[in-house]
Design an enzyme around this catalytic site. Structure first.
Site, mmCIF file in Angstrom:
data_model
loop_
_atom_site.group_PDB
_atom_site.id
_atom_site.type_symbol
_atom_site.label_atom_id
_atom_site.label_comp_id
_atom_site.label_asym_id
_atom_site.label_seq_id
_atom_site.Cartn_x
_atom_site.Cartn_y
_atom_site.Cartn_z
ATOM 1 N N ARG A 161 -81.722 59.422 51.432
ATOM 2 C CA ARG A 161 -81.681 60.902 50.947
ATOM 3 C C ARG A 161 -80.440 61.463 51.112
ATOM 4 N NH1 ARG A 161 -86.327 60.273 54.176
ATOM 5 N NH2 ARG A 161 -88.426 60.413 52.796
ATOM 6 N N LYS A 185 -87.273 62.088 57.560
ATOM 7 C CA LYS A 185 -88.303 63.329 57.994
ATOM 8 C C LYS A 185 -88.794 63.203 59.149
ATOM 9 C CE LYS A 185 -88.534 64.686 53.159
ATOM 10 N NZ LYS A 185 -89.471 65.002 51.868
ATOM 11 N N HIS A 255 -80.944 62.613 44.482
ATOM 12 C CA HIS A 255 -82.175 61.800 44.251
ATOM 13 C C HIS A 255 -82.621 60.860 43.277
ATOM 14 C CE1 HIS A 255 -85.554 62.675 47.155
ATOM 15 N NE2 HIS A 255 -86.536 62.443 46.234
ATOM 16 N N ARG A 258 -81.638 57.540 44.391
ATOM 17 C CA ARG A 258 -82.583 57.035 45.264
ATOM 18 C C ARG A 258 -83.731 56.539 44.327
ATOM 19 N NH1 ARG A 258 -85.232 57.932 50.423
ATOM 20 N NH2 ARG A 258 -87.249 58.506 50.337
ATOM 21 N N HIS A 281 -90.901 56.265 53.450
ATOM 22 C CA HIS A 281 -92.066 56.937 52.958
ATOM 23 C C HIS A 281 -93.118 56.762 53.994
ATOM 24 C CE1 HIS A 281 -90.867 56.785 48.489
ATOM 25 N NE2 HIS A 281 -90.414 57.913 49.166
ATOM 26 N N TYR A 290 -92.989 54.256 41.640
ATOM 27 C CA TYR A 290 -91.769 53.678 41.328
ATOM 28 C C TYR A 290 -92.531 52.180 40.769
ATOM 29 C CZ TYR A 290 -89.275 56.469 44.181
ATOM 30 O OH TYR A 290 -88.512 57.608 44.714
#
Length: 309
Positions: A161, A185, A255, A258, A281, A290
């Protein structure tokens, strides 16, 4: 006398401050995520105040549904409504666990599902063109152009990110192993590989980085022209500006790189769980979008090429 919305928020200032501390210290949420969560809660409290509800313990499921319904009536996107519903559930669950309310009224709150929109991506040839253009610009030895090349190579190679990239320190990169240590995150650390082109671009940047170092540089890997740590807005500008020179490429931000990295990994045969690990994730379901991107592109190519498509 009826409270104004501002009066209601002022009355709940201590509550909001305590919740902000919880999100930061206990949940490890980023500044951006905390700001979004608190904004959603303020929106809820303002709505409750206009309905004459002064205390969060007086909120009922009907009030929460009316709050979401008012946003739908105002034309809010499904994704926005879904996010605000999730924010309300998180907030009210915390309020119940900390004894601020006796029961959580959001247990039966259901928000509209988000549309599974396919993210925009570059084709592999477009990604190569962008990086080739960045390399040509870096030949002028302007340290910013050298930095831009390294930034773009690393974003595309690793799929990290933009906020993760901006937060990197020099010691987070291991050029000998071709990996970068990323704080993602929820303060979750992961190790992400990158290829030889990105490694060479980073080496080139480290060679000229001292020319930008200033009092506020610290250990930051990537710097701006004034010697401070690069920020996400600067990186977004770089991506948009480079792609503007490719007439057929979509206008994407970091993004989008990414998304492109993930899609190209899967198109090349990478395992879905490996891609999940690289992207950081928490859920495999997030990564699975994806696979839809790859199938969608395969379908378009088939329709263009097969005489009986």
């Amino acid at each position: 006398m009826v409270d104004t919305e501002a009066d209601a928020l002022e009355r709940h200032a201590e509550l909001l401050h305590a919740y902000a501390r919880h999100l930061g210290a206990e949940r490890g949420r980023s500044v951006h995520t905390r700001r979004a969560y608190l904004g959603d809660v303020r929106h809820l409290l303002g709505f409750a105040s206009r309905r004459g509800i002064d205390e969060i313990g007086d909120l009922r499921i009907g009030d929460l549904r009316a709050w979401l319904g008012s946003q739908a009536d105002a034309g809010a996107a499904r994704a926005t409504i879904a996010r605000r519903a999730a924010s309300a559930r998180t907030f009210l669950r915390w309020a119940e666990h900390t004894g601020r309310i006796s029961s959580d009224p959001s247990l039966r709150l259901v928000a509209p599902k988000r549309h599974a929109s396919l993210p925009g991506v570059l084709r592999q040839g477009e990604a190569s063109e962008m990086l080739d253009l960045a390399a040509v610009r870096a030949d002028d030895e302007d340290p910013i152009h050298v930095r831009d090349r390294a930034v773009l190579e690393l974003l595309y190679a690793s799929g990290i990110r933009v906020g993760e990239l901006a937060a990197l320190d020099i010691d987070d990169v291991d050029l000998s192993q071709g990996v970068v240590r990323v704080m993602g995150k929820g303060a979750k650390e992961r190790i992400v590989p990158f290829g030889a082109p990105a490694g060479r671009a980073i080496q080139g940047w480290l060679a000229v980085r001292p020319r930008l170092v200033g009092d506020q540089s610290g250990p930051a890997l990537f710097l701006g022209r004034r010697g401070r740590r690069v920020d996400a807005r600067q990186v977004r500008s770089v991506v948009h500006e480079l792609l503007s020179h490719l007439p057929d490429a979509p206008d994407l931000g970091p993004h989008g790189l990414r998304h492109s990295a993930a899609t190209h990994l899967l198109e090349g045969g990478a395992d879905l769980r490996m891609v999940q690990e690289i992207l950081g994730h928490a859920s495999l379901a997030t990564t699975q979008i994806y696979t839809h991107v790859s199938v969608d592109r395969l379908r378009r190519s088939y329709e263009q090429a097969h005489p009986r498509a």
